[in-house]
Design a protein around this motif. Structure first.
Motif, PDB file in Angstrom:
ATOM      1  N   VAL A  74     -27.491   0.706 -53.419  1.00  0.00           N
ATOM      2  CA  VAL A  74     -27.978  -0.540 -52.843  1.00  0.00           C
ATOM      3  C   VAL A  74     -26.748  -1.307 -52.357  1.00  0.00           C
ATOM      4  O   VAL A  74     -25.675  -1.211 -52.954  1.00  0.00           O
ATOM      5  N   ASP A  96     -27.740   1.648 -58.276  1.00  0.00           N
ATOM      6  CA  ASP A  96     -28.790   0.900 -58.965  1.00  0.00           C
ATOM      7  C   ASP A  96     -29.440   1.842 -59.970  1.00  0.00           C
ATOM      8  O   ASP A  96     -30.146   2.773 -59.595  1.00  0.00           O
ATOM      9  N   CYS A 125     -26.996  -8.339 -55.744  1.00  0.00           N
ATOM     10  CA  CYS A 125     -27.771  -7.359 -54.993  1.00  0.00           C
ATOM     11  C   CYS A 125     -28.182  -7.929 -53.642  1.00  0.00           C
ATOM     12  O   CYS A 125     -28.681  -9.053 -53.559  1.00  0.00           O
ATOM     13  N   GLY A 133     -24.545  -4.777 -51.670  1.00  0.00           N
ATOM     14  CA  GLY A 133     -24.400  -6.066 -52.320  1.00  0.00           C
ATOM     15  C   GLY A 133     -23.020  -6.637 -52.102  1.00  0.00           C
ATOM     16  O   GLY A 133     -22.212  -6.099 -51.354  1.00  0.00           O
TER      17      GLY A 133
END
Length: 71
Positions: free
Chosen positions: A21, A14, A32, A23
């Motif tokens: 992150v 990110d 996300c 996702g």
């Protein structure tokens, strides 16, 4: 550039937070896991620093169905 034919759980860099992150990648996008924002894979690759792996594929699918239903 990566393209995902099947939904795939990933961790991605990110560029706003300067951290990874979780996702779900599908086709040319990543959704996300924390906010639901959609990122283009091309942007993830273009904006990640040179010393960072932009997208890491998770080997095993993590079941998130309960969290989605019960938030």
């Amino acid at each position: 550039m990566k393209f995902f034919e099947n939904p795939t759980q990933v961790s991605f860099y990110d560029f706003y937070e300067r951290s990874y992150v979780g996702g779900i990648a599908y086709e040319n996008k990543v959704i996300c896991g924390c906010c639901g924002e959609i990122f283009l894979i091309e942007d993830i690759y273009n904006l990640a620093p040179e010393n960072v792996t932009p997208i890491k594929i998770l080997e095993n699918w993590t079941d998130i169905e309960y969290e989605i239903r019960h938030g």
